[in-house]
Write an enzyme that holds these catalytic residues in place. Structure first.
Site, PDB file in Angstrom:
ATOM      1  N   LYS A  36       0.860  -1.178   0.000  1.00 43.97           N
ATOM      2  CA  LYS A  36       0.000   0.000   0.000  1.00 43.97           C
ATOM      3  C   LYS A  36       0.894   1.225   0.000  1.00 43.97           C
ATOM      4  O   LYS A  36       1.669   1.456   0.942  1.00 43.97           O
ATOM      5  CB  LYS A  36      -0.891  -0.006   1.225  1.00 43.97           C
TER       6      LYS A  36
ATOM      7  N   LYS B  88      -1.895  -1.501  -4.027  1.00 39.94           N
ATOM      8  CA  LYS B  88      -2.808  -0.352  -4.013  1.00 39.94           C
ATOM      9  C   LYS B  88      -2.027   0.945  -3.926  1.00 39.94           C
ATOM     10  O   LYS B  88      -1.131   1.020  -3.081  1.00 39.94           O
ATOM     11  CB  LYS B  88      -3.715  -0.484  -2.793  1.00 39.94           C
TER      12      LYS B  88
HETATM   13  C1  PBG Z   1      -6.728   3.481   4.810  1.00 41.69           C
HETATM   14  C2  PBG Z   1      -7.446   3.365   3.508  1.00 41.69           C
HETATM   15  C3  PBG Z   1      -7.259   4.204   2.408  1.00 41.69           C
HETATM   16  C4  PBG Z   1      -8.125   3.779   1.418  1.00 41.69           C
HETATM   17  C5  PBG Z   1      -8.793   2.679   1.910  1.00 41.69           C
HETATM   18  N1  PBG Z   1      -8.378   2.443   3.211  1.00 41.69           N
HETATM   19  C6  PBG Z   1      -6.323   5.273   2.097  1.00 41.69           C
HETATM   20  C7  PBG Z   1      -5.728   6.106   3.136  1.00 41.69           C
HETATM   21  O1  PBG Z   1      -6.359   7.042   3.614  1.00 41.69           O
HETATM   22  O2  PBG Z   1      -4.572   5.831   3.467  1.00 41.69           O
HETATM   23  C8  PBG Z   1      -8.253   4.455   0.089  1.00 41.69           C
HETATM   24  C9  PBG Z   1      -9.117   3.863  -0.933  1.00 41.69           C
HETATM   25  C10 PBG Z   1      -9.396   4.757  -2.062  1.00 41.69           C
HETATM   26  O3  PBG Z   1      -8.799   5.835  -2.226  1.00 41.69           O
HETATM   27  O4  PBG Z   1     -10.269   4.395  -2.845  1.00 41.69           O
HETATM   28  N2  PBG Z   1      -6.948   2.487   5.731  1.00 41.69           N
END
Ligand code: PBG
Length: 337
Positions: free
Chosen positions: A198, A255
């Protein structure tokens, strides 16, 4: 006049049937996961930076899921929007049985027992700091103090109807820690889909707008760079993937995906595990913004992007376009070749 040419790749592109036979990549709705947002109260609220997406209360989300199932989408990734006065530094709302997220999981599972429900494990939607972990008074996102909170969340979610637990927090050791907690709670059958790679990306903006989850506050880091991966790195992502595999993850994820297809491709070479890719909110917003101006054709660009993700090696794709894809590819709508 034509000249002698022995090898002509164009022979296999002559018509739709031949192109279909030679297509190296397939995509059907059973590979797609649709993210949905849930909140307390009644009705549904549009998300301005994500045209066509809403934050739903429980009744309307059940209706939305019914539509998805009718279209062949059987997997949902659920995220909560928590009202500000229920947020605190520990994210307690995350592991409270009466909390909206837990109630939503229960209601959805009860109504759709065969749906595959993926729950999110991270504190950011619930924490007043907006961070995925607990932030110390010194302003440090504390890895080891966060792990027990995440495991309480994960166990409660699985007991409330989640079929897959998806930690998106990027704390070190969380996959092993959650695996142990789930096993001890007799939840050995629940898979972990780990957000292994991530990235600390600028593409999460619309999601954070929707949930009000951007990092905030005095003595709180303004970004997530101490736990999410530096976009400049690829080896580090393979390292994270290997660690998650060793700790017992069942599915690994990359991601965002659009700028990180190389990372997915590389992880594909080093693991036998199933791989997921998350096409995030900023990717969705960019495609929509350009399409709205008439600068790109939404449908063909979205399908091209989804195929590129499959081509790079994803088994499954989390995308806000899942429902659109399902509508565009309904059997009765598909042209005969
Ligand atoms: C964090 C989380 C994020 C997303 C899903 N869970 C990003 C973040 O704020 O770090 C982003 C998903 C998206 O942008 O569609 N737990």
């Amino acid at each position: 006049m034509s000249f002698h040419l022995h090898v002509r790749p164009r022979r296999l592109r002559r018509n739709a049937v031949i192109r279909g036979l030679c297509a190296e990549t397939q995509l059907s709705v059973n590979k797609l996961i649709y993210p949905l947002f849930v909140r307390e109260g009644k009705g549904k609220t549009p998300i301005p930076s994500m045209p066509g997406q809403f934050v739903f209360s429980i009744q309307p989300i059940l209706k939305e899921i019914e539509e998805c199932i009718a279209l062949g989408i059987h997997t949902i990734a659920l995220f909560p929007q928590i009202v500000p006065d229920k947020k605190d530094p520990m994210g307690s709302e995350a592991y409270r049985e009466e909390g909206i997220y837990i109630r939503a999981l229960q209601a959805i599972k009860q109504r759709f027992p065969n749906l595959c429900l993926i729950s999110d494990v991270a504190l950011d939607p619930y924490s007043s700091t907006g961070h995925d972990g607990w932030v110390s008074p010194e302003g440090e996102v504390s890895n080891d103090k966060t792990l027990p909170l995440l495991s309480r969340m994960a166990v409660l979610q699985a007991q409330s109807g989640a079929d897959i637990i998806a930690p998106s927090d990027m704390m070190d050791g969380r996959v092993g820690y959650l695996r142990k907690a789930l096993d001890q709670a007799d939840l050995r059958h629940i898979p972990i889909m780990s957000y292994s790679a991530k990235y600390s990306s600028s593409l999460y903006g619309p999601f954070r707008d929707a949930l009000g989850s951007a990092p905030k506050g005095d003595h709180v880091p303004g970004d997530k760079k101490t736990y999410q991966i530096n976009p400049k790195n690829r080896r580090e992502a393979t390292w994270e993937a290997k660690l998650d595999q060793e700790e017992g993850a069942d599915i690994l994820m990359v991601k965002p995906i659009g700028f990180y297809l190389d990372v997915l491709y590389e992880i594909r070479q080093i693991t036998p595990l199933a791989l997921a890719a998350y096409q995030v909110s900023g990717e969705y917003a960019m495609f929509h913004a350009a399409a709205e101006r008439g600068w790109i054709d939404l449908r063909s660009v979205v399908q091209e992007s989804l195929f590129s993700i499959r081509r790079a090696g994803a088994d499954m794709i989390i995308s806000y376009f899942a429902k659109d894809f399902a509508v565009w590819n309904r059997k009765e709508d598909s042209p005969q070749p």
